[in-house]
Design an enzyme around this catalytic site. Structure first.
Site, PDB file in Angstrom:
ATOM      1  CG  ASP A  32       3.700  -2.452  -7.775  1.00  0.00           C
ATOM      2  OD1 ASP A  32       4.523  -1.962  -8.572  1.00  0.00           O
ATOM      3  OD2 ASP A  32       3.997  -3.309  -6.923  1.00  0.00           O
ATOM      4  CG  HIS A 174       0.382   0.697  -4.845  1.00  0.00           C
ATOM      5  ND1 HIS A 174       1.204   0.878  -3.762  1.00  0.00           N
ATOM      6  CD2 HIS A 174       0.347  -0.632  -5.085  1.00  0.00           C
ATOM      7  CE1 HIS A 174       1.636  -0.321  -3.347  1.00  0.00           C
ATOM      8  NE2 HIS A 174       1.131  -1.253  -4.131  1.00  0.00           N
TER       9      HIS A 174
HETATM   10 NI    NI Z   1       0.400  -5.130  -6.022  1.00  0.00          NI
END
Ligand code: NI
Length: 221
Positions: A32, A174
């Site tokens: 992400d 991430h």
């Molecule tokens: Ni996010």
């Protein structure tokens, strides 16, 4: 003549281009908040070296700034889907702002990749029934959070990504942190050695006959 007699009660649509064995154990790695020019291209190199595809939930304003990274991810066979334009908690916004946040990032990604993913991921995984009703795309959250954003530690990220793997898992990471990118080769090696095939979210959903209700990592209307 009974018009309804030819209609099967249950159908499991399968796309012919997705060639996955039905009994393969599958896990989807998801990343992400990118794209990030310092970290995402390195992650793409690692994925390509390992012959693995992943799913990227990207922030629209970052996509607009680094379209070439988004295109490279998609061209290499990874899924790229909306993580909203500004990464604001959608439960704090009006319905129209919510819809714009989701759709504007999705449109920007489609403009660059020429692909339109039927799902998105809300920031922090937060949504409610009003958000679900406003949006035609499905929500994809996760079943395993590595906490990479909190620990910023490669070994801890590896530990949580490989803690208790199971078929159909979606792992949250991430791609904006170098510590996470450094963790990915060991995560791939560990999960593959334990018999898992690493796939995109599209492939995971396709292999399970589409979106289902009552699964922790996917919510549908
Ligand atoms: Ni996010």
């Amino acid at each position: 003549m009974a018009a309804f007699s030819m209609i099967p009660l249950f159908t499991h649509p399968k796309s012919p281009e997705v060639k996955t064995k039905p009994r393969e154990k599958m896990i989807a790695l998801t990343f992400d908040d990118g794209p990030n020019p310092k970290t995402t291209p390195k992650l793409l190199e690692e994925l390509q070296a390992a012959h693995v595809h992943a799913t990227f939930f990207e922030i629209g304003k970052n996509v607009a700034q680094y379209p070439e990274i988004t295109k490279a991810l998609s061209d290499a066979g990874n899924d790229v889907a909306s993580h909203t334009w500004n990464h604001i908690d959608l439960t704090t916004l009006t319905p129209i702002s919510t819809k714009n946040e989701i759709d504007e990032a999705a449109s920007e990604i489609t403009k660059i990749t020429d692909k339109n993913m039927p799902f998105y991921r809300p920031p922090k995984g937060r949504f409610d029934s009003a958000i679900l009703k406003s949006e035609s795309k499905e929500v994809v959250t996760w079943s395993q959070d590595t906490g990479d954003w909190a620990t910023l530690d490669t070994e801890t990220t590896i530990k949580y990504a490989t803690l208790n793997p199971h078929d159909n898992e979606i792992i949250l990471m991430h791609d904006i942190y170098p510590q996470t990118v450094a963790a990915v080769p060991a995560i791939i090696k560990n999960l593959e050695q334990r018999g898992y095939t690493l796939v995109t979210v599209s492939q995971l959903i396709e292999n399970h006959g589409g979106f289902h209700e009552h699964q922790s990592y996917m919510k549908t209307k």
